[in-house]
Design an enzyme around this catalytic site. Structure first.
Site, mmCIF file in Angstrom:
data_model
loop_
_atom_site.group_PDB
_atom_site.id
_atom_site.type_symbol
_atom_site.label_atom_id
_atom_site.label_comp_id
_atom_site.label_asym_id
_atom_site.label_seq_id
_atom_site.Cartn_x
_atom_site.Cartn_y
_atom_site.Cartn_z
ATOM 1 N N ARG A 1 0.849 -1.221 0.000
ATOM 2 C CA ARG A 1 0.000 0.000 0.000
ATOM 3 C C ARG A 1 0.872 1.254 0.000
ATOM 4 O O ARG A 1 0.545 2.247 -0.648
ATOM 5 C CB ARG A 1 -0.962 -0.037 1.188
ATOM 6 C CG ARG A 1 -1.896 -1.231 1.003
ATOM 7 C CD ARG A 1 -3.121 -1.271 1.854
ATOM 8 N NE ARG A 1 -3.807 -2.522 1.536
ATOM 9 C CZ ARG A 1 -4.442 -3.292 2.387
ATOM 10 N NH1 ARG A 1 -4.532 -2.927 3.647
ATOM 11 N NH2 ARG A 1 -5.013 -4.417 1.995
ATOM 12 N N GLU B 1 -12.477 -14.832 11.198
ATOM 13 C CA GLU B 1 -12.678 -14.100 9.939
ATOM 14 C C GLU B 1 -12.595 -15.018 8.716
ATOM 15 O O GLU B 1 -11.518 -15.245 8.166
ATOM 16 C CB GLU B 1 -11.633 -12.976 9.805
ATOM 17 C CG GLU B 1 -11.821 -12.145 8.537
ATOM 18 C CD GLU B 1 -10.807 -11.007 8.397
ATOM 19 O OE1 GLU B 1 -9.841 -10.951 9.176
ATOM 20 O OE2 GLU B 1 -10.987 -10.183 7.494
ATOM 21 N N LYS C 1 -16.087 -12.052 12.093
ATOM 22 C CA LYS C 1 -15.736 -10.949 11.181
ATOM 23 C C LYS C 1 -15.980 -11.434 9.748
ATOM 24 O O LYS C 1 -15.097 -12.007 9.112
ATOM 25 C CB LYS C 1 -14.267 -10.557 11.394
ATOM 26 C CG LYS C 1 -13.781 -9.482 10.434
ATOM 27 C CD LYS C 1 -12.561 -8.769 10.959
ATOM 28 C CE LYS C 1 -11.994 -7.827 9.911
ATOM 29 N NZ LYS C 1 -11.024 -6.884 10.443
ATOM 30 N N SER D 1 -14.057 -4.725 5.377
ATOM 31 C CA SER D 1 -14.511 -3.897 4.246
ATOM 32 C C SER D 1 -14.137 -4.525 2.909
ATOM 33 O O SER D 1 -14.816 -4.275 1.898
ATOM 34 C CB SER D 1 -13.990 -2.466 4.354
ATOM 35 O OG SER D 1 -12.584 -2.393 4.357
ATOM 36 N N GLY D 2 -13.078 -5.300 2.865
ATOM 37 C CA GLY D 2 -12.799 -6.142 1.700
ATOM 38 C C GLY D 2 -12.383 -5.436 0.426
ATOM 39 O O GLY D 2 -12.381 -6.042 -0.635
ATOM 40 N N GLY D 3 -12.110 -4.125 0.512
ATOM 41 C CA GLY D 3 -11.737 -3.394 -0.696
ATOM 42 C C GLY D 3 -12.846 -2.457 -1.173
ATOM 43 O O GLY D 3 -12.696 -1.767 -2.181
ATOM 44 N N ARG E 1 -8.977 -0.981 5.249
ATOM 45 C CA ARG E 1 -8.881 -0.028 4.140
ATOM 46 C C ARG E 1 -9.967 1.032 4.172
ATOM 47 O O ARG E 1 -9.711 2.206 3.876
ATOM 48 C CB ARG E 1 -8.916 -0.774 2.801
ATOM 49 C CG ARG E 1 -7.627 -1.434 2.457
ATOM 50 C CD ARG E 1 -7.794 -2.470 1.376
ATOM 51 N NE ARG E 1 -8.447 -3.679 1.871
ATOM 52 C CZ ARG E 1 -8.701 -4.753 1.131
ATOM 53 N NH1 ARG E 1 -8.391 -4.753 -0.152
ATOM 54 N NH2 ARG E 1 -9.257 -5.819 1.643
#
Ligand code: 13P
Length: 347
Positions: free
Chosen positions: A38, A182, A224, A266-268, A299
Protein backbone atom coordinates in the site's frame (compact mmCIF):
# COMPACT_ATOMS: atom_id res chain seq x y z
CA UNK A 1 -16.17 -19.92 40.76
CA UNK A 2 -13.51 -22.16 39.23
CA UNK A 3 -10.85 -20.84 36.84
CA UNK A 4 -12.77 -22.00 33.77
CA UNK A 5 -15.87 -20.04 34.79
CA UNK A 6 -13.83 -16.92 35.50
CA UNK A 7 -12.18 -17.24 32.11
CA UNK A 8 -15.59 -17.55 30.41
CA UNK A 9 -16.85 -14.45 32.18
CA UNK A 10 -13.75 -12.46 31.23
CA UNK A 11 -13.98 -13.51 27.60
CA UNK A 12 -17.64 -12.54 27.46
CA UNK A 13 -16.90 -9.16 29.04
CA UNK A 14 -14.11 -8.35 26.55
CA UNK A 15 -16.19 -9.47 23.56
CA UNK A 16 -19.22 -7.48 24.74
CA UNK A 17 -17.09 -4.36 25.30
CA UNK A 18 -15.61 -4.58 21.81
CA UNK A 19 -19.03 -4.49 20.15
CA UNK A 20 -20.86 -2.27 22.66
CA UNK A 21 -22.79 0.93 21.89
CA UNK A 22 -22.16 2.48 18.50
CA UNK A 23 -18.42 1.85 18.29
CA UNK A 24 -16.52 -0.50 16.02
CA UNK A 25 -13.02 -1.82 15.48
CA UNK A 26 -10.09 -0.53 13.49
CA UNK A 27 -7.94 -3.15 11.75
CA UNK A 28 -4.34 -1.95 11.43
CA UNK A 29 -2.81 -5.41 11.30
CA UNK A 30 -1.53 -5.53 7.73
CA UNK A 31 1.53 -7.74 7.44
CA UNK A 32 4.74 -5.92 6.51
CA UNK A 33 4.35 -7.14 2.93
CA UNK A 34 0.77 -5.86 2.62
CA UNK A 35 1.55 -2.54 4.33
CA UNK A 36 4.56 -2.07 2.03
CA UNK A 37 2.40 -2.79 -1.02
CA UNK A 38 0.00 0.00 0.00
CA UNK A 39 2.91 2.36 0.70
CA UNK A 40 4.51 1.57 -2.67
CA UNK A 41 1.44 2.81 -4.55
CA UNK A 42 1.80 6.18 -2.79
CA UNK A 43 5.62 6.35 -2.99
CA UNK A 44 5.94 6.08 0.78
CA UNK A 45 9.25 4.45 1.85
CA UNK A 46 8.69 0.79 2.65
CA UNK A 47 10.62 0.70 5.92
CA UNK A 48 10.02 -0.25 9.53
CA UNK A 49 10.23 3.45 10.46
CA UNK A 50 7.50 4.41 7.96
CA UNK A 51 5.26 1.60 9.18
CA UNK A 52 5.85 2.79 12.76
CA UNK A 53 5.09 6.39 11.79
CA UNK A 54 1.86 5.35 10.06
CA UNK A 55 0.66 3.29 13.00
CA UNK A 56 1.65 6.08 15.41
CA UNK A 57 -0.37 8.56 13.33
CA UNK A 58 -3.41 6.28 13.55
CA UNK A 59 -3.38 5.62 17.27
CA UNK A 60 -2.61 9.22 18.27
CA UNK A 61 -5.57 10.56 16.29
CA UNK A 62 -7.44 12.81 18.75
CA UNK A 63 -10.84 11.44 19.85
CA UNK A 64 -10.45 8.17 17.92
CA UNK A 65 -11.63 6.27 20.99
CA UNK A 66 -15.08 7.91 20.65
CA UNK A 67 -15.67 5.70 17.59
CA UNK A 68 -13.21 2.83 18.04
CA UNK A 69 -13.43 0.22 20.80
CA UNK A 70 -10.43 -1.87 19.78
CA UNK A 71 -7.59 -1.97 17.30
CA UNK A 72 -5.99 -5.03 15.70
CA UNK A 73 -2.18 -4.94 15.57
CA UNK A 74 0.47 -6.88 13.68
CA UNK A 75 3.39 -8.59 15.45
CA UNK A 76 5.82 -5.82 14.44
CA UNK A 77 3.51 -3.09 15.81
CA UNK A 78 2.75 -4.69 19.17
CA UNK A 79 6.51 -4.62 19.87
CA UNK A 80 7.09 -1.10 18.52
CA UNK A 81 7.66 2.14 20.36
CA UNK A 82 6.49 5.58 19.27
CA UNK A 83 9.00 8.30 18.49
CA UNK A 84 8.84 9.42 22.14
CA UNK A 85 9.99 5.97 23.30
CA UNK A 86 6.66 4.76 24.75
CA UNK A 87 5.03 1.58 23.47
CA UNK A 88 2.34 1.89 20.82
CA UNK A 89 0.20 -0.64 22.69
CA UNK A 90 0.36 1.51 25.85
CA UNK A 91 -1.01 4.53 23.97
CA UNK A 92 -3.89 2.37 22.74
CA UNK A 93 -4.71 1.18 26.25
CA UNK A 94 -4.29 4.66 27.76
CA UNK A 95 -6.84 5.96 25.25
CA UNK A 96 -9.32 3.34 26.45
CA UNK A 97 -9.15 1.16 23.34
CA UNK A 98 -8.62 -2.59 23.57
CA UNK A 99 -5.57 -3.97 21.76
CA UNK A 100 -5.84 -7.11 19.64
CA UNK A 101 -3.36 -9.04 17.55
CA UNK A 102 -3.39 -10.83 14.19
CA UNK A 103 -2.00 -14.30 14.84
CA UNK A 104 -2.31 -16.18 11.55
CA UNK A 105 0.77 -16.29 9.35
CA UNK A 106 -1.05 -15.74 6.08
CA UNK A 107 -2.93 -17.65 3.41
CA UNK A 108 -0.88 -19.91 1.13
CA UNK A 109 -1.80 -21.89 -1.99
CA UNK A 110 -3.70 -25.02 -0.97
CA UNK A 111 -2.01 -28.17 -2.29
CA UNK A 112 -4.14 -29.95 -4.89
CA UNK A 113 -6.67 -27.10 -5.17
CA UNK A 114 -5.62 -24.53 -7.78
CA UNK A 115 -6.90 -21.04 -7.03
CA UNK A 116 -7.67 -21.82 -3.39
CA UNK A 117 -5.84 -20.93 -0.17
CA UNK A 118 -5.37 -22.29 3.31
CA UNK A 119 -4.35 -20.05 6.20
CA UNK A 120 -1.46 -21.18 8.40
CA UNK A 121 -0.12 -20.30 11.83
CA UNK A 122 -1.16 -23.06 14.23
CA UNK A 123 2.39 -24.32 14.91
CA UNK A 124 3.63 -22.76 18.15
CA UNK A 125 0.43 -20.72 18.48
CA UNK A 126 -0.19 -21.63 22.14
CA UNK A 127 3.20 -20.13 23.10
CA UNK A 128 2.76 -17.03 20.92
CA UNK A 129 -0.66 -16.35 22.44
CA UNK A 130 0.81 -16.50 25.94
CA UNK A 131 3.37 -13.85 24.99
CA UNK A 132 0.73 -11.59 23.41
CA UNK A 133 -1.41 -11.80 26.56
CA UNK A 134 1.60 -10.74 28.63
CA UNK A 135 2.11 -7.80 26.29
CA UNK A 136 -1.50 -6.66 26.83
CA UNK A 137 -3.50 -8.11 23.92
CA UNK A 138 -7.07 -9.03 24.85
CA UNK A 139 -8.34 -10.40 21.55
CA UNK A 140 -6.91 -11.97 18.40
CA UNK A 141 -7.70 -12.32 14.72
CA UNK A 142 -7.27 -15.11 12.16
CA UNK A 143 -8.30 -14.57 8.53
CA UNK A 144 -9.20 -17.29 6.03
CA UNK A 145 -9.27 -16.22 2.40
CA UNK A 146 -11.86 -17.88 0.20
CA UNK A 147 -12.23 -17.15 -3.50
CA UNK A 148 -15.48 -17.50 -5.45
CA UNK A 149 -15.18 -18.86 -8.98
CA UNK A 150 -15.96 -21.73 -11.32
CA UNK A 151 -16.29 -24.75 -9.01
CA UNK A 152 -14.76 -22.96 -6.03
CA UNK A 153 -14.75 -22.77 -3.11
CA UNK A 154 -14.40 -26.55 -2.82
CA UNK A 155 -15.68 -28.40 0.24
CA UNK A 156 -12.05 -29.25 1.04
CA UNK A 157 -11.08 -25.57 1.13
CA UNK A 158 -14.06 -24.61 3.29
CA UNK A 159 -13.51 -27.45 5.74
CA UNK A 160 -9.72 -27.09 6.00
CA UNK A 161 -10.05 -23.37 6.71
CA UNK A 162 -12.90 -23.95 9.16
CA UNK A 163 -10.77 -26.46 11.09
CA UNK A 164 -7.87 -24.03 11.28
CA UNK A 165 -10.21 -21.26 12.47
CA UNK A 166 -11.70 -23.54 15.13
CA UNK A 167 -8.30 -24.75 16.42
CA UNK A 168 -7.15 -21.13 16.59
CA UNK A 169 -10.35 -19.98 18.35
CA UNK A 170 -10.12 -22.75 20.96
CA UNK A 171 -6.46 -21.91 21.69
CA UNK A 172 -7.35 -18.22 22.04
CA UNK A 173 -10.09 -18.92 24.57
CA UNK A 174 -7.77 -21.21 26.52
CA UNK A 175 -5.28 -18.32 26.68
CA UNK A 176 -7.93 -15.78 27.73
CA UNK A 177 -8.08 -14.00 24.35
CA UNK A 178 -11.34 -13.34 22.49
CA UNK A 179 -11.02 -14.89 19.03
CA UNK A 180 -12.17 -12.84 16.09
CA UNK A 181 -13.06 -15.45 13.48
CA UNK A 182 -12.68 -14.10 9.94
CA UNK A 183 -13.72 -16.28 7.01
CA UNK A 184 -13.42 -13.79 4.14
CA UNK A 185 -15.03 -14.51 0.79
CA UNK A 186 -13.27 -12.24 -1.68
CA UNK A 187 -14.95 -9.59 -3.82
CA UNK A 188 -12.70 -10.37 -6.79
CA UNK A 189 -14.45 -12.25 -9.59
CA UNK A 190 -17.52 -11.82 -11.75
CA UNK A 191 -19.93 -13.65 -9.45
CA UNK A 192 -23.41 -12.35 -8.77
CA UNK A 193 -24.83 -11.25 -5.43
CA UNK A 194 -26.84 -14.47 -5.35
CA UNK A 195 -23.72 -16.60 -5.75
CA UNK A 196 -21.94 -14.65 -3.00
CA UNK A 197 -24.97 -15.24 -0.77
CA UNK A 198 -24.95 -19.02 -1.39
CA UNK A 199 -21.23 -19.41 -0.84
CA UNK A 200 -21.14 -17.14 2.21
CA UNK A 201 -23.97 -19.09 3.81
CA UNK A 202 -22.23 -22.39 3.11
CA UNK A 203 -18.91 -21.18 4.50
CA UNK A 204 -20.50 -19.72 7.64
CA UNK A 205 -22.51 -22.88 8.31
CA UNK A 206 -19.33 -24.95 7.87
CA UNK A 207 -17.35 -22.67 10.19
CA UNK A 208 -19.99 -22.75 12.94
CA UNK A 209 -20.32 -26.56 12.71
CA UNK A 210 -16.60 -26.94 13.30
CA UNK A 211 -16.51 -24.27 16.03
CA UNK A 212 -19.17 -26.36 17.81
CA UNK A 213 -17.09 -29.52 17.35
CA UNK A 214 -14.11 -27.74 18.94
CA UNK A 215 -16.17 -26.47 21.89
CA UNK A 216 -15.62 -22.81 21.12
CA UNK A 217 -17.71 -20.61 23.40
CA UNK A 218 -19.83 -18.45 21.11
CA UNK A 219 -20.48 -15.75 23.74
CA UNK A 220 -16.72 -15.22 23.90
CA UNK A 221 -16.02 -14.78 20.19
CA UNK A 222 -16.67 -12.24 17.44
CA UNK A 223 -17.41 -13.10 13.83
CA UNK A 224 -15.74 -10.95 11.18
CA UNK A 225 -17.52 -11.74 7.90
CA UNK A 226 -17.64 -10.23 4.44
CA UNK A 227 -20.79 -8.46 3.35
CA UNK A 228 -22.84 -10.26 0.70
CA UNK A 229 -21.93 -8.30 -2.38
CA UNK A 230 -21.63 -8.67 -6.19
CA UNK A 231 -18.17 -9.60 -7.48
CA UNK A 232 -16.14 -6.62 -8.68
CA UNK A 233 -16.32 -7.89 -12.27
CA UNK A 234 -20.04 -8.70 -12.26
CA UNK A 235 -21.99 -6.77 -14.89
CA UNK A 236 -24.92 -6.33 -12.51
CA UNK A 237 -23.81 -4.51 -9.37
CA UNK A 238 -26.31 -4.87 -6.52
CA UNK A 239 -27.74 -1.73 -4.93
CA UNK A 240 -26.92 -0.68 -1.39
CA UNK A 241 -30.33 -1.91 -0.25
CA UNK A 242 -29.89 -5.28 -1.98
CA UNK A 243 -26.50 -5.79 -0.31
CA UNK A 244 -27.95 -4.87 3.09
CA UNK A 245 -30.94 -7.19 2.76
CA UNK A 246 -28.91 -10.14 1.41
CA UNK A 247 -26.26 -9.75 4.09
CA UNK A 248 -28.77 -9.63 6.94
CA UNK A 249 -30.71 -12.60 5.55
CA UNK A 250 -27.53 -14.65 5.16
CA UNK A 251 -26.27 -13.89 8.67
CA UNK A 252 -29.65 -14.66 10.22
CA UNK A 253 -29.60 -18.06 8.49
CA UNK A 254 -26.08 -19.06 9.46
CA UNK A 255 -24.85 -17.25 12.58
CA UNK A 256 -26.01 -18.52 15.99
CA UNK A 257 -27.65 -15.92 18.21
CA UNK A 258 -25.19 -16.64 21.04
CA UNK A 259 -22.25 -15.09 19.13
CA UNK A 260 -21.13 -11.94 20.99
CA UNK A 261 -21.01 -9.75 17.90
CA UNK A 262 -20.59 -9.43 14.16
CA UNK A 263 -17.98 -6.95 12.88
CA UNK A 264 -17.64 -6.67 9.12
CA UNK A 265 -14.43 -6.41 7.10
CA UNK A 266 -14.51 -3.90 4.25
CA UNK A 267 -12.80 -6.14 1.70
CA UNK A 268 -11.74 -3.39 -0.70
CA UNK A 269 -15.00 -1.40 -0.76
CA UNK A 270 -14.50 2.35 -0.65
CA UNK A 271 -14.98 3.95 2.74
CA UNK A 272 -18.25 5.59 1.75
CA UNK A 273 -19.74 2.41 0.25
CA UNK A 274 -18.82 0.34 3.29
CA UNK A 275 -20.48 2.96 5.53
CA UNK A 276 -23.55 3.08 3.28
CA UNK A 277 -23.95 -0.71 3.41
CA UNK A 278 -23.61 -0.87 7.21
CA UNK A 279 -26.02 2.06 7.53
CA UNK A 280 -28.63 0.41 5.29
CA UNK A 281 -28.52 -2.75 7.40
CA UNK A 282 -29.33 -0.72 10.48
CA UNK A 283 -32.02 1.36 8.76
CA UNK A 284 -33.72 -1.62 7.12
CA UNK A 285 -33.35 -4.22 9.86
CA UNK A 286 -36.20 -6.66 9.21
CA UNK A 287 -36.16 -7.57 12.87
CA UNK A 288 -33.84 -6.85 15.75
CA UNK A 289 -30.52 -8.56 15.09
CA UNK A 290 -29.66 -11.15 17.74
CA UNK A 291 -26.09 -9.77 17.85
CA UNK A 292 -24.56 -6.28 17.72
CA UNK A 293 -23.67 -5.55 14.09
CA UNK A 294 -20.63 -3.33 13.64
CA UNK A 295 -17.45 -2.69 11.65
CA UNK A 296 -13.85 -3.88 11.79
CA UNK A 297 -12.52 -2.09 8.73
CA UNK A 298 -8.94 -1.57 7.62
CA UNK A 299 -8.88 -0.03 4.14
CA UNK A 300 -12.31 1.63 4.44
CA UNK A 301 -11.02 3.65 7.41
CA UNK A 302 -7.33 4.04 6.58
CA UNK A 303 -7.14 4.61 2.83
CA UNK A 304 -8.16 8.29 2.45
CA UNK A 305 -5.90 9.22 5.38
CA UNK A 306 -2.93 7.34 3.95
CA UNK A 307 -3.38 9.12 0.63
CA UNK A 308 -3.23 12.49 2.43
CA UNK A 309 -0.28 11.52 4.66
CA UNK A 310 2.06 10.33 1.90
CA UNK A 311 4.73 9.65 4.52
CA UNK A 312 5.13 13.38 5.34
CA UNK A 313 5.02 14.85 8.86
CA UNK A 314 3.51 18.06 7.50
CA UNK A 315 0.37 16.10 6.52
CA UNK A 316 -0.20 14.29 9.82
CA UNK A 317 -2.94 16.55 11.20
CA UNK A 318 -4.95 16.53 7.98
CA UNK A 319 -4.54 12.76 7.65
CA UNK A 320 -5.74 12.26 11.22
CA UNK A 321 -8.82 14.39 10.50
CA UNK A 322 -9.61 12.17 7.49
CA UNK A 323 -9.12 9.02 9.54
CA UNK A 324 -11.39 10.29 12.31
CA UNK A 325 -13.96 11.34 9.75
CA UNK A 326 -14.20 7.83 8.29
CA UNK A 327 -14.45 6.35 11.79
CA UNK A 328 -17.21 8.86 12.62
CA UNK A 329 -19.07 7.91 9.43
CA UNK A 330 -18.94 4.23 10.43
CA UNK A 331 -20.11 5.04 13.91
CA UNK A 332 -23.04 6.99 12.42
CA UNK A 333 -23.75 4.02 10.13
CA UNK A 334 -24.01 1.79 13.16
CA UNK A 335 -26.76 4.06 14.43
CA UNK A 336 -28.43 4.18 11.00
CA UNK A 337 -27.61 7.91 10.78
CA UNK A 338 -25.00 7.97 8.01
CA UNK A 339 -25.75 9.93 4.84
CA UNK A 340 -23.92 10.56 1.58
CA UNK A 341 -23.65 14.22 2.59
CA UNK A 342 -21.86 13.24 5.76
CA UNK A 343 -19.58 10.94 3.80
CA UNK A 344 -18.50 13.81 1.57
CA UNK A 345 -18.15 16.35 4.37
CA UNK A 346 -14.39 16.21 4.79
CA UNK A 347 -12.64 13.96 2.27
P1 13P B 1 -10.33 -4.62 5.09
O1 13P B 1 -11.38 -3.88 5.86
O2 13P B 1 -9.37 -3.76 4.36
O3 13P B 1 -10.92 -5.72 4.26
O4 13P B 1 -9.44 -5.37 6.18
C1 13P B 1 -10.05 -6.02 7.21
C2 13P B 1 -9.14 -7.02 7.73
O5 13P B 1 -8.87 -7.05 8.90
C3 13P B 1 -8.58 -8.00 6.79
O6 13P B 1 -8.08 -9.09 7.49
Amino acid sequence: MDKRQINRQELTNIADTLVAGDKGLLAMDESNATCNKRFAVLNIPQTEVSRRDWRELIITTPNLCECISGTILYDETIRQKKRDGSFIIKTIMDAGMIPGIKVDTGAKAMAGFPGEKLTGGLDGLRERLKEYVTMGARFAKWRSVIAIGEGIPSRACMEANAHALACYAALCQEAGLVPMVEPELLMTGDHTLEKCYERTEEVLRTVFNVLYLHRVMLEGMILKPNMVISGLGCSKQATVEEVADATIKCLLQAVPAAVAGVAFLSGGQSGSLASAHLNAMHVRRPSQFPWPLTFSFARAIQQPAMEIWQGKDANITEAQQALLHRAQCDRAARRGEYSEVMGKACV
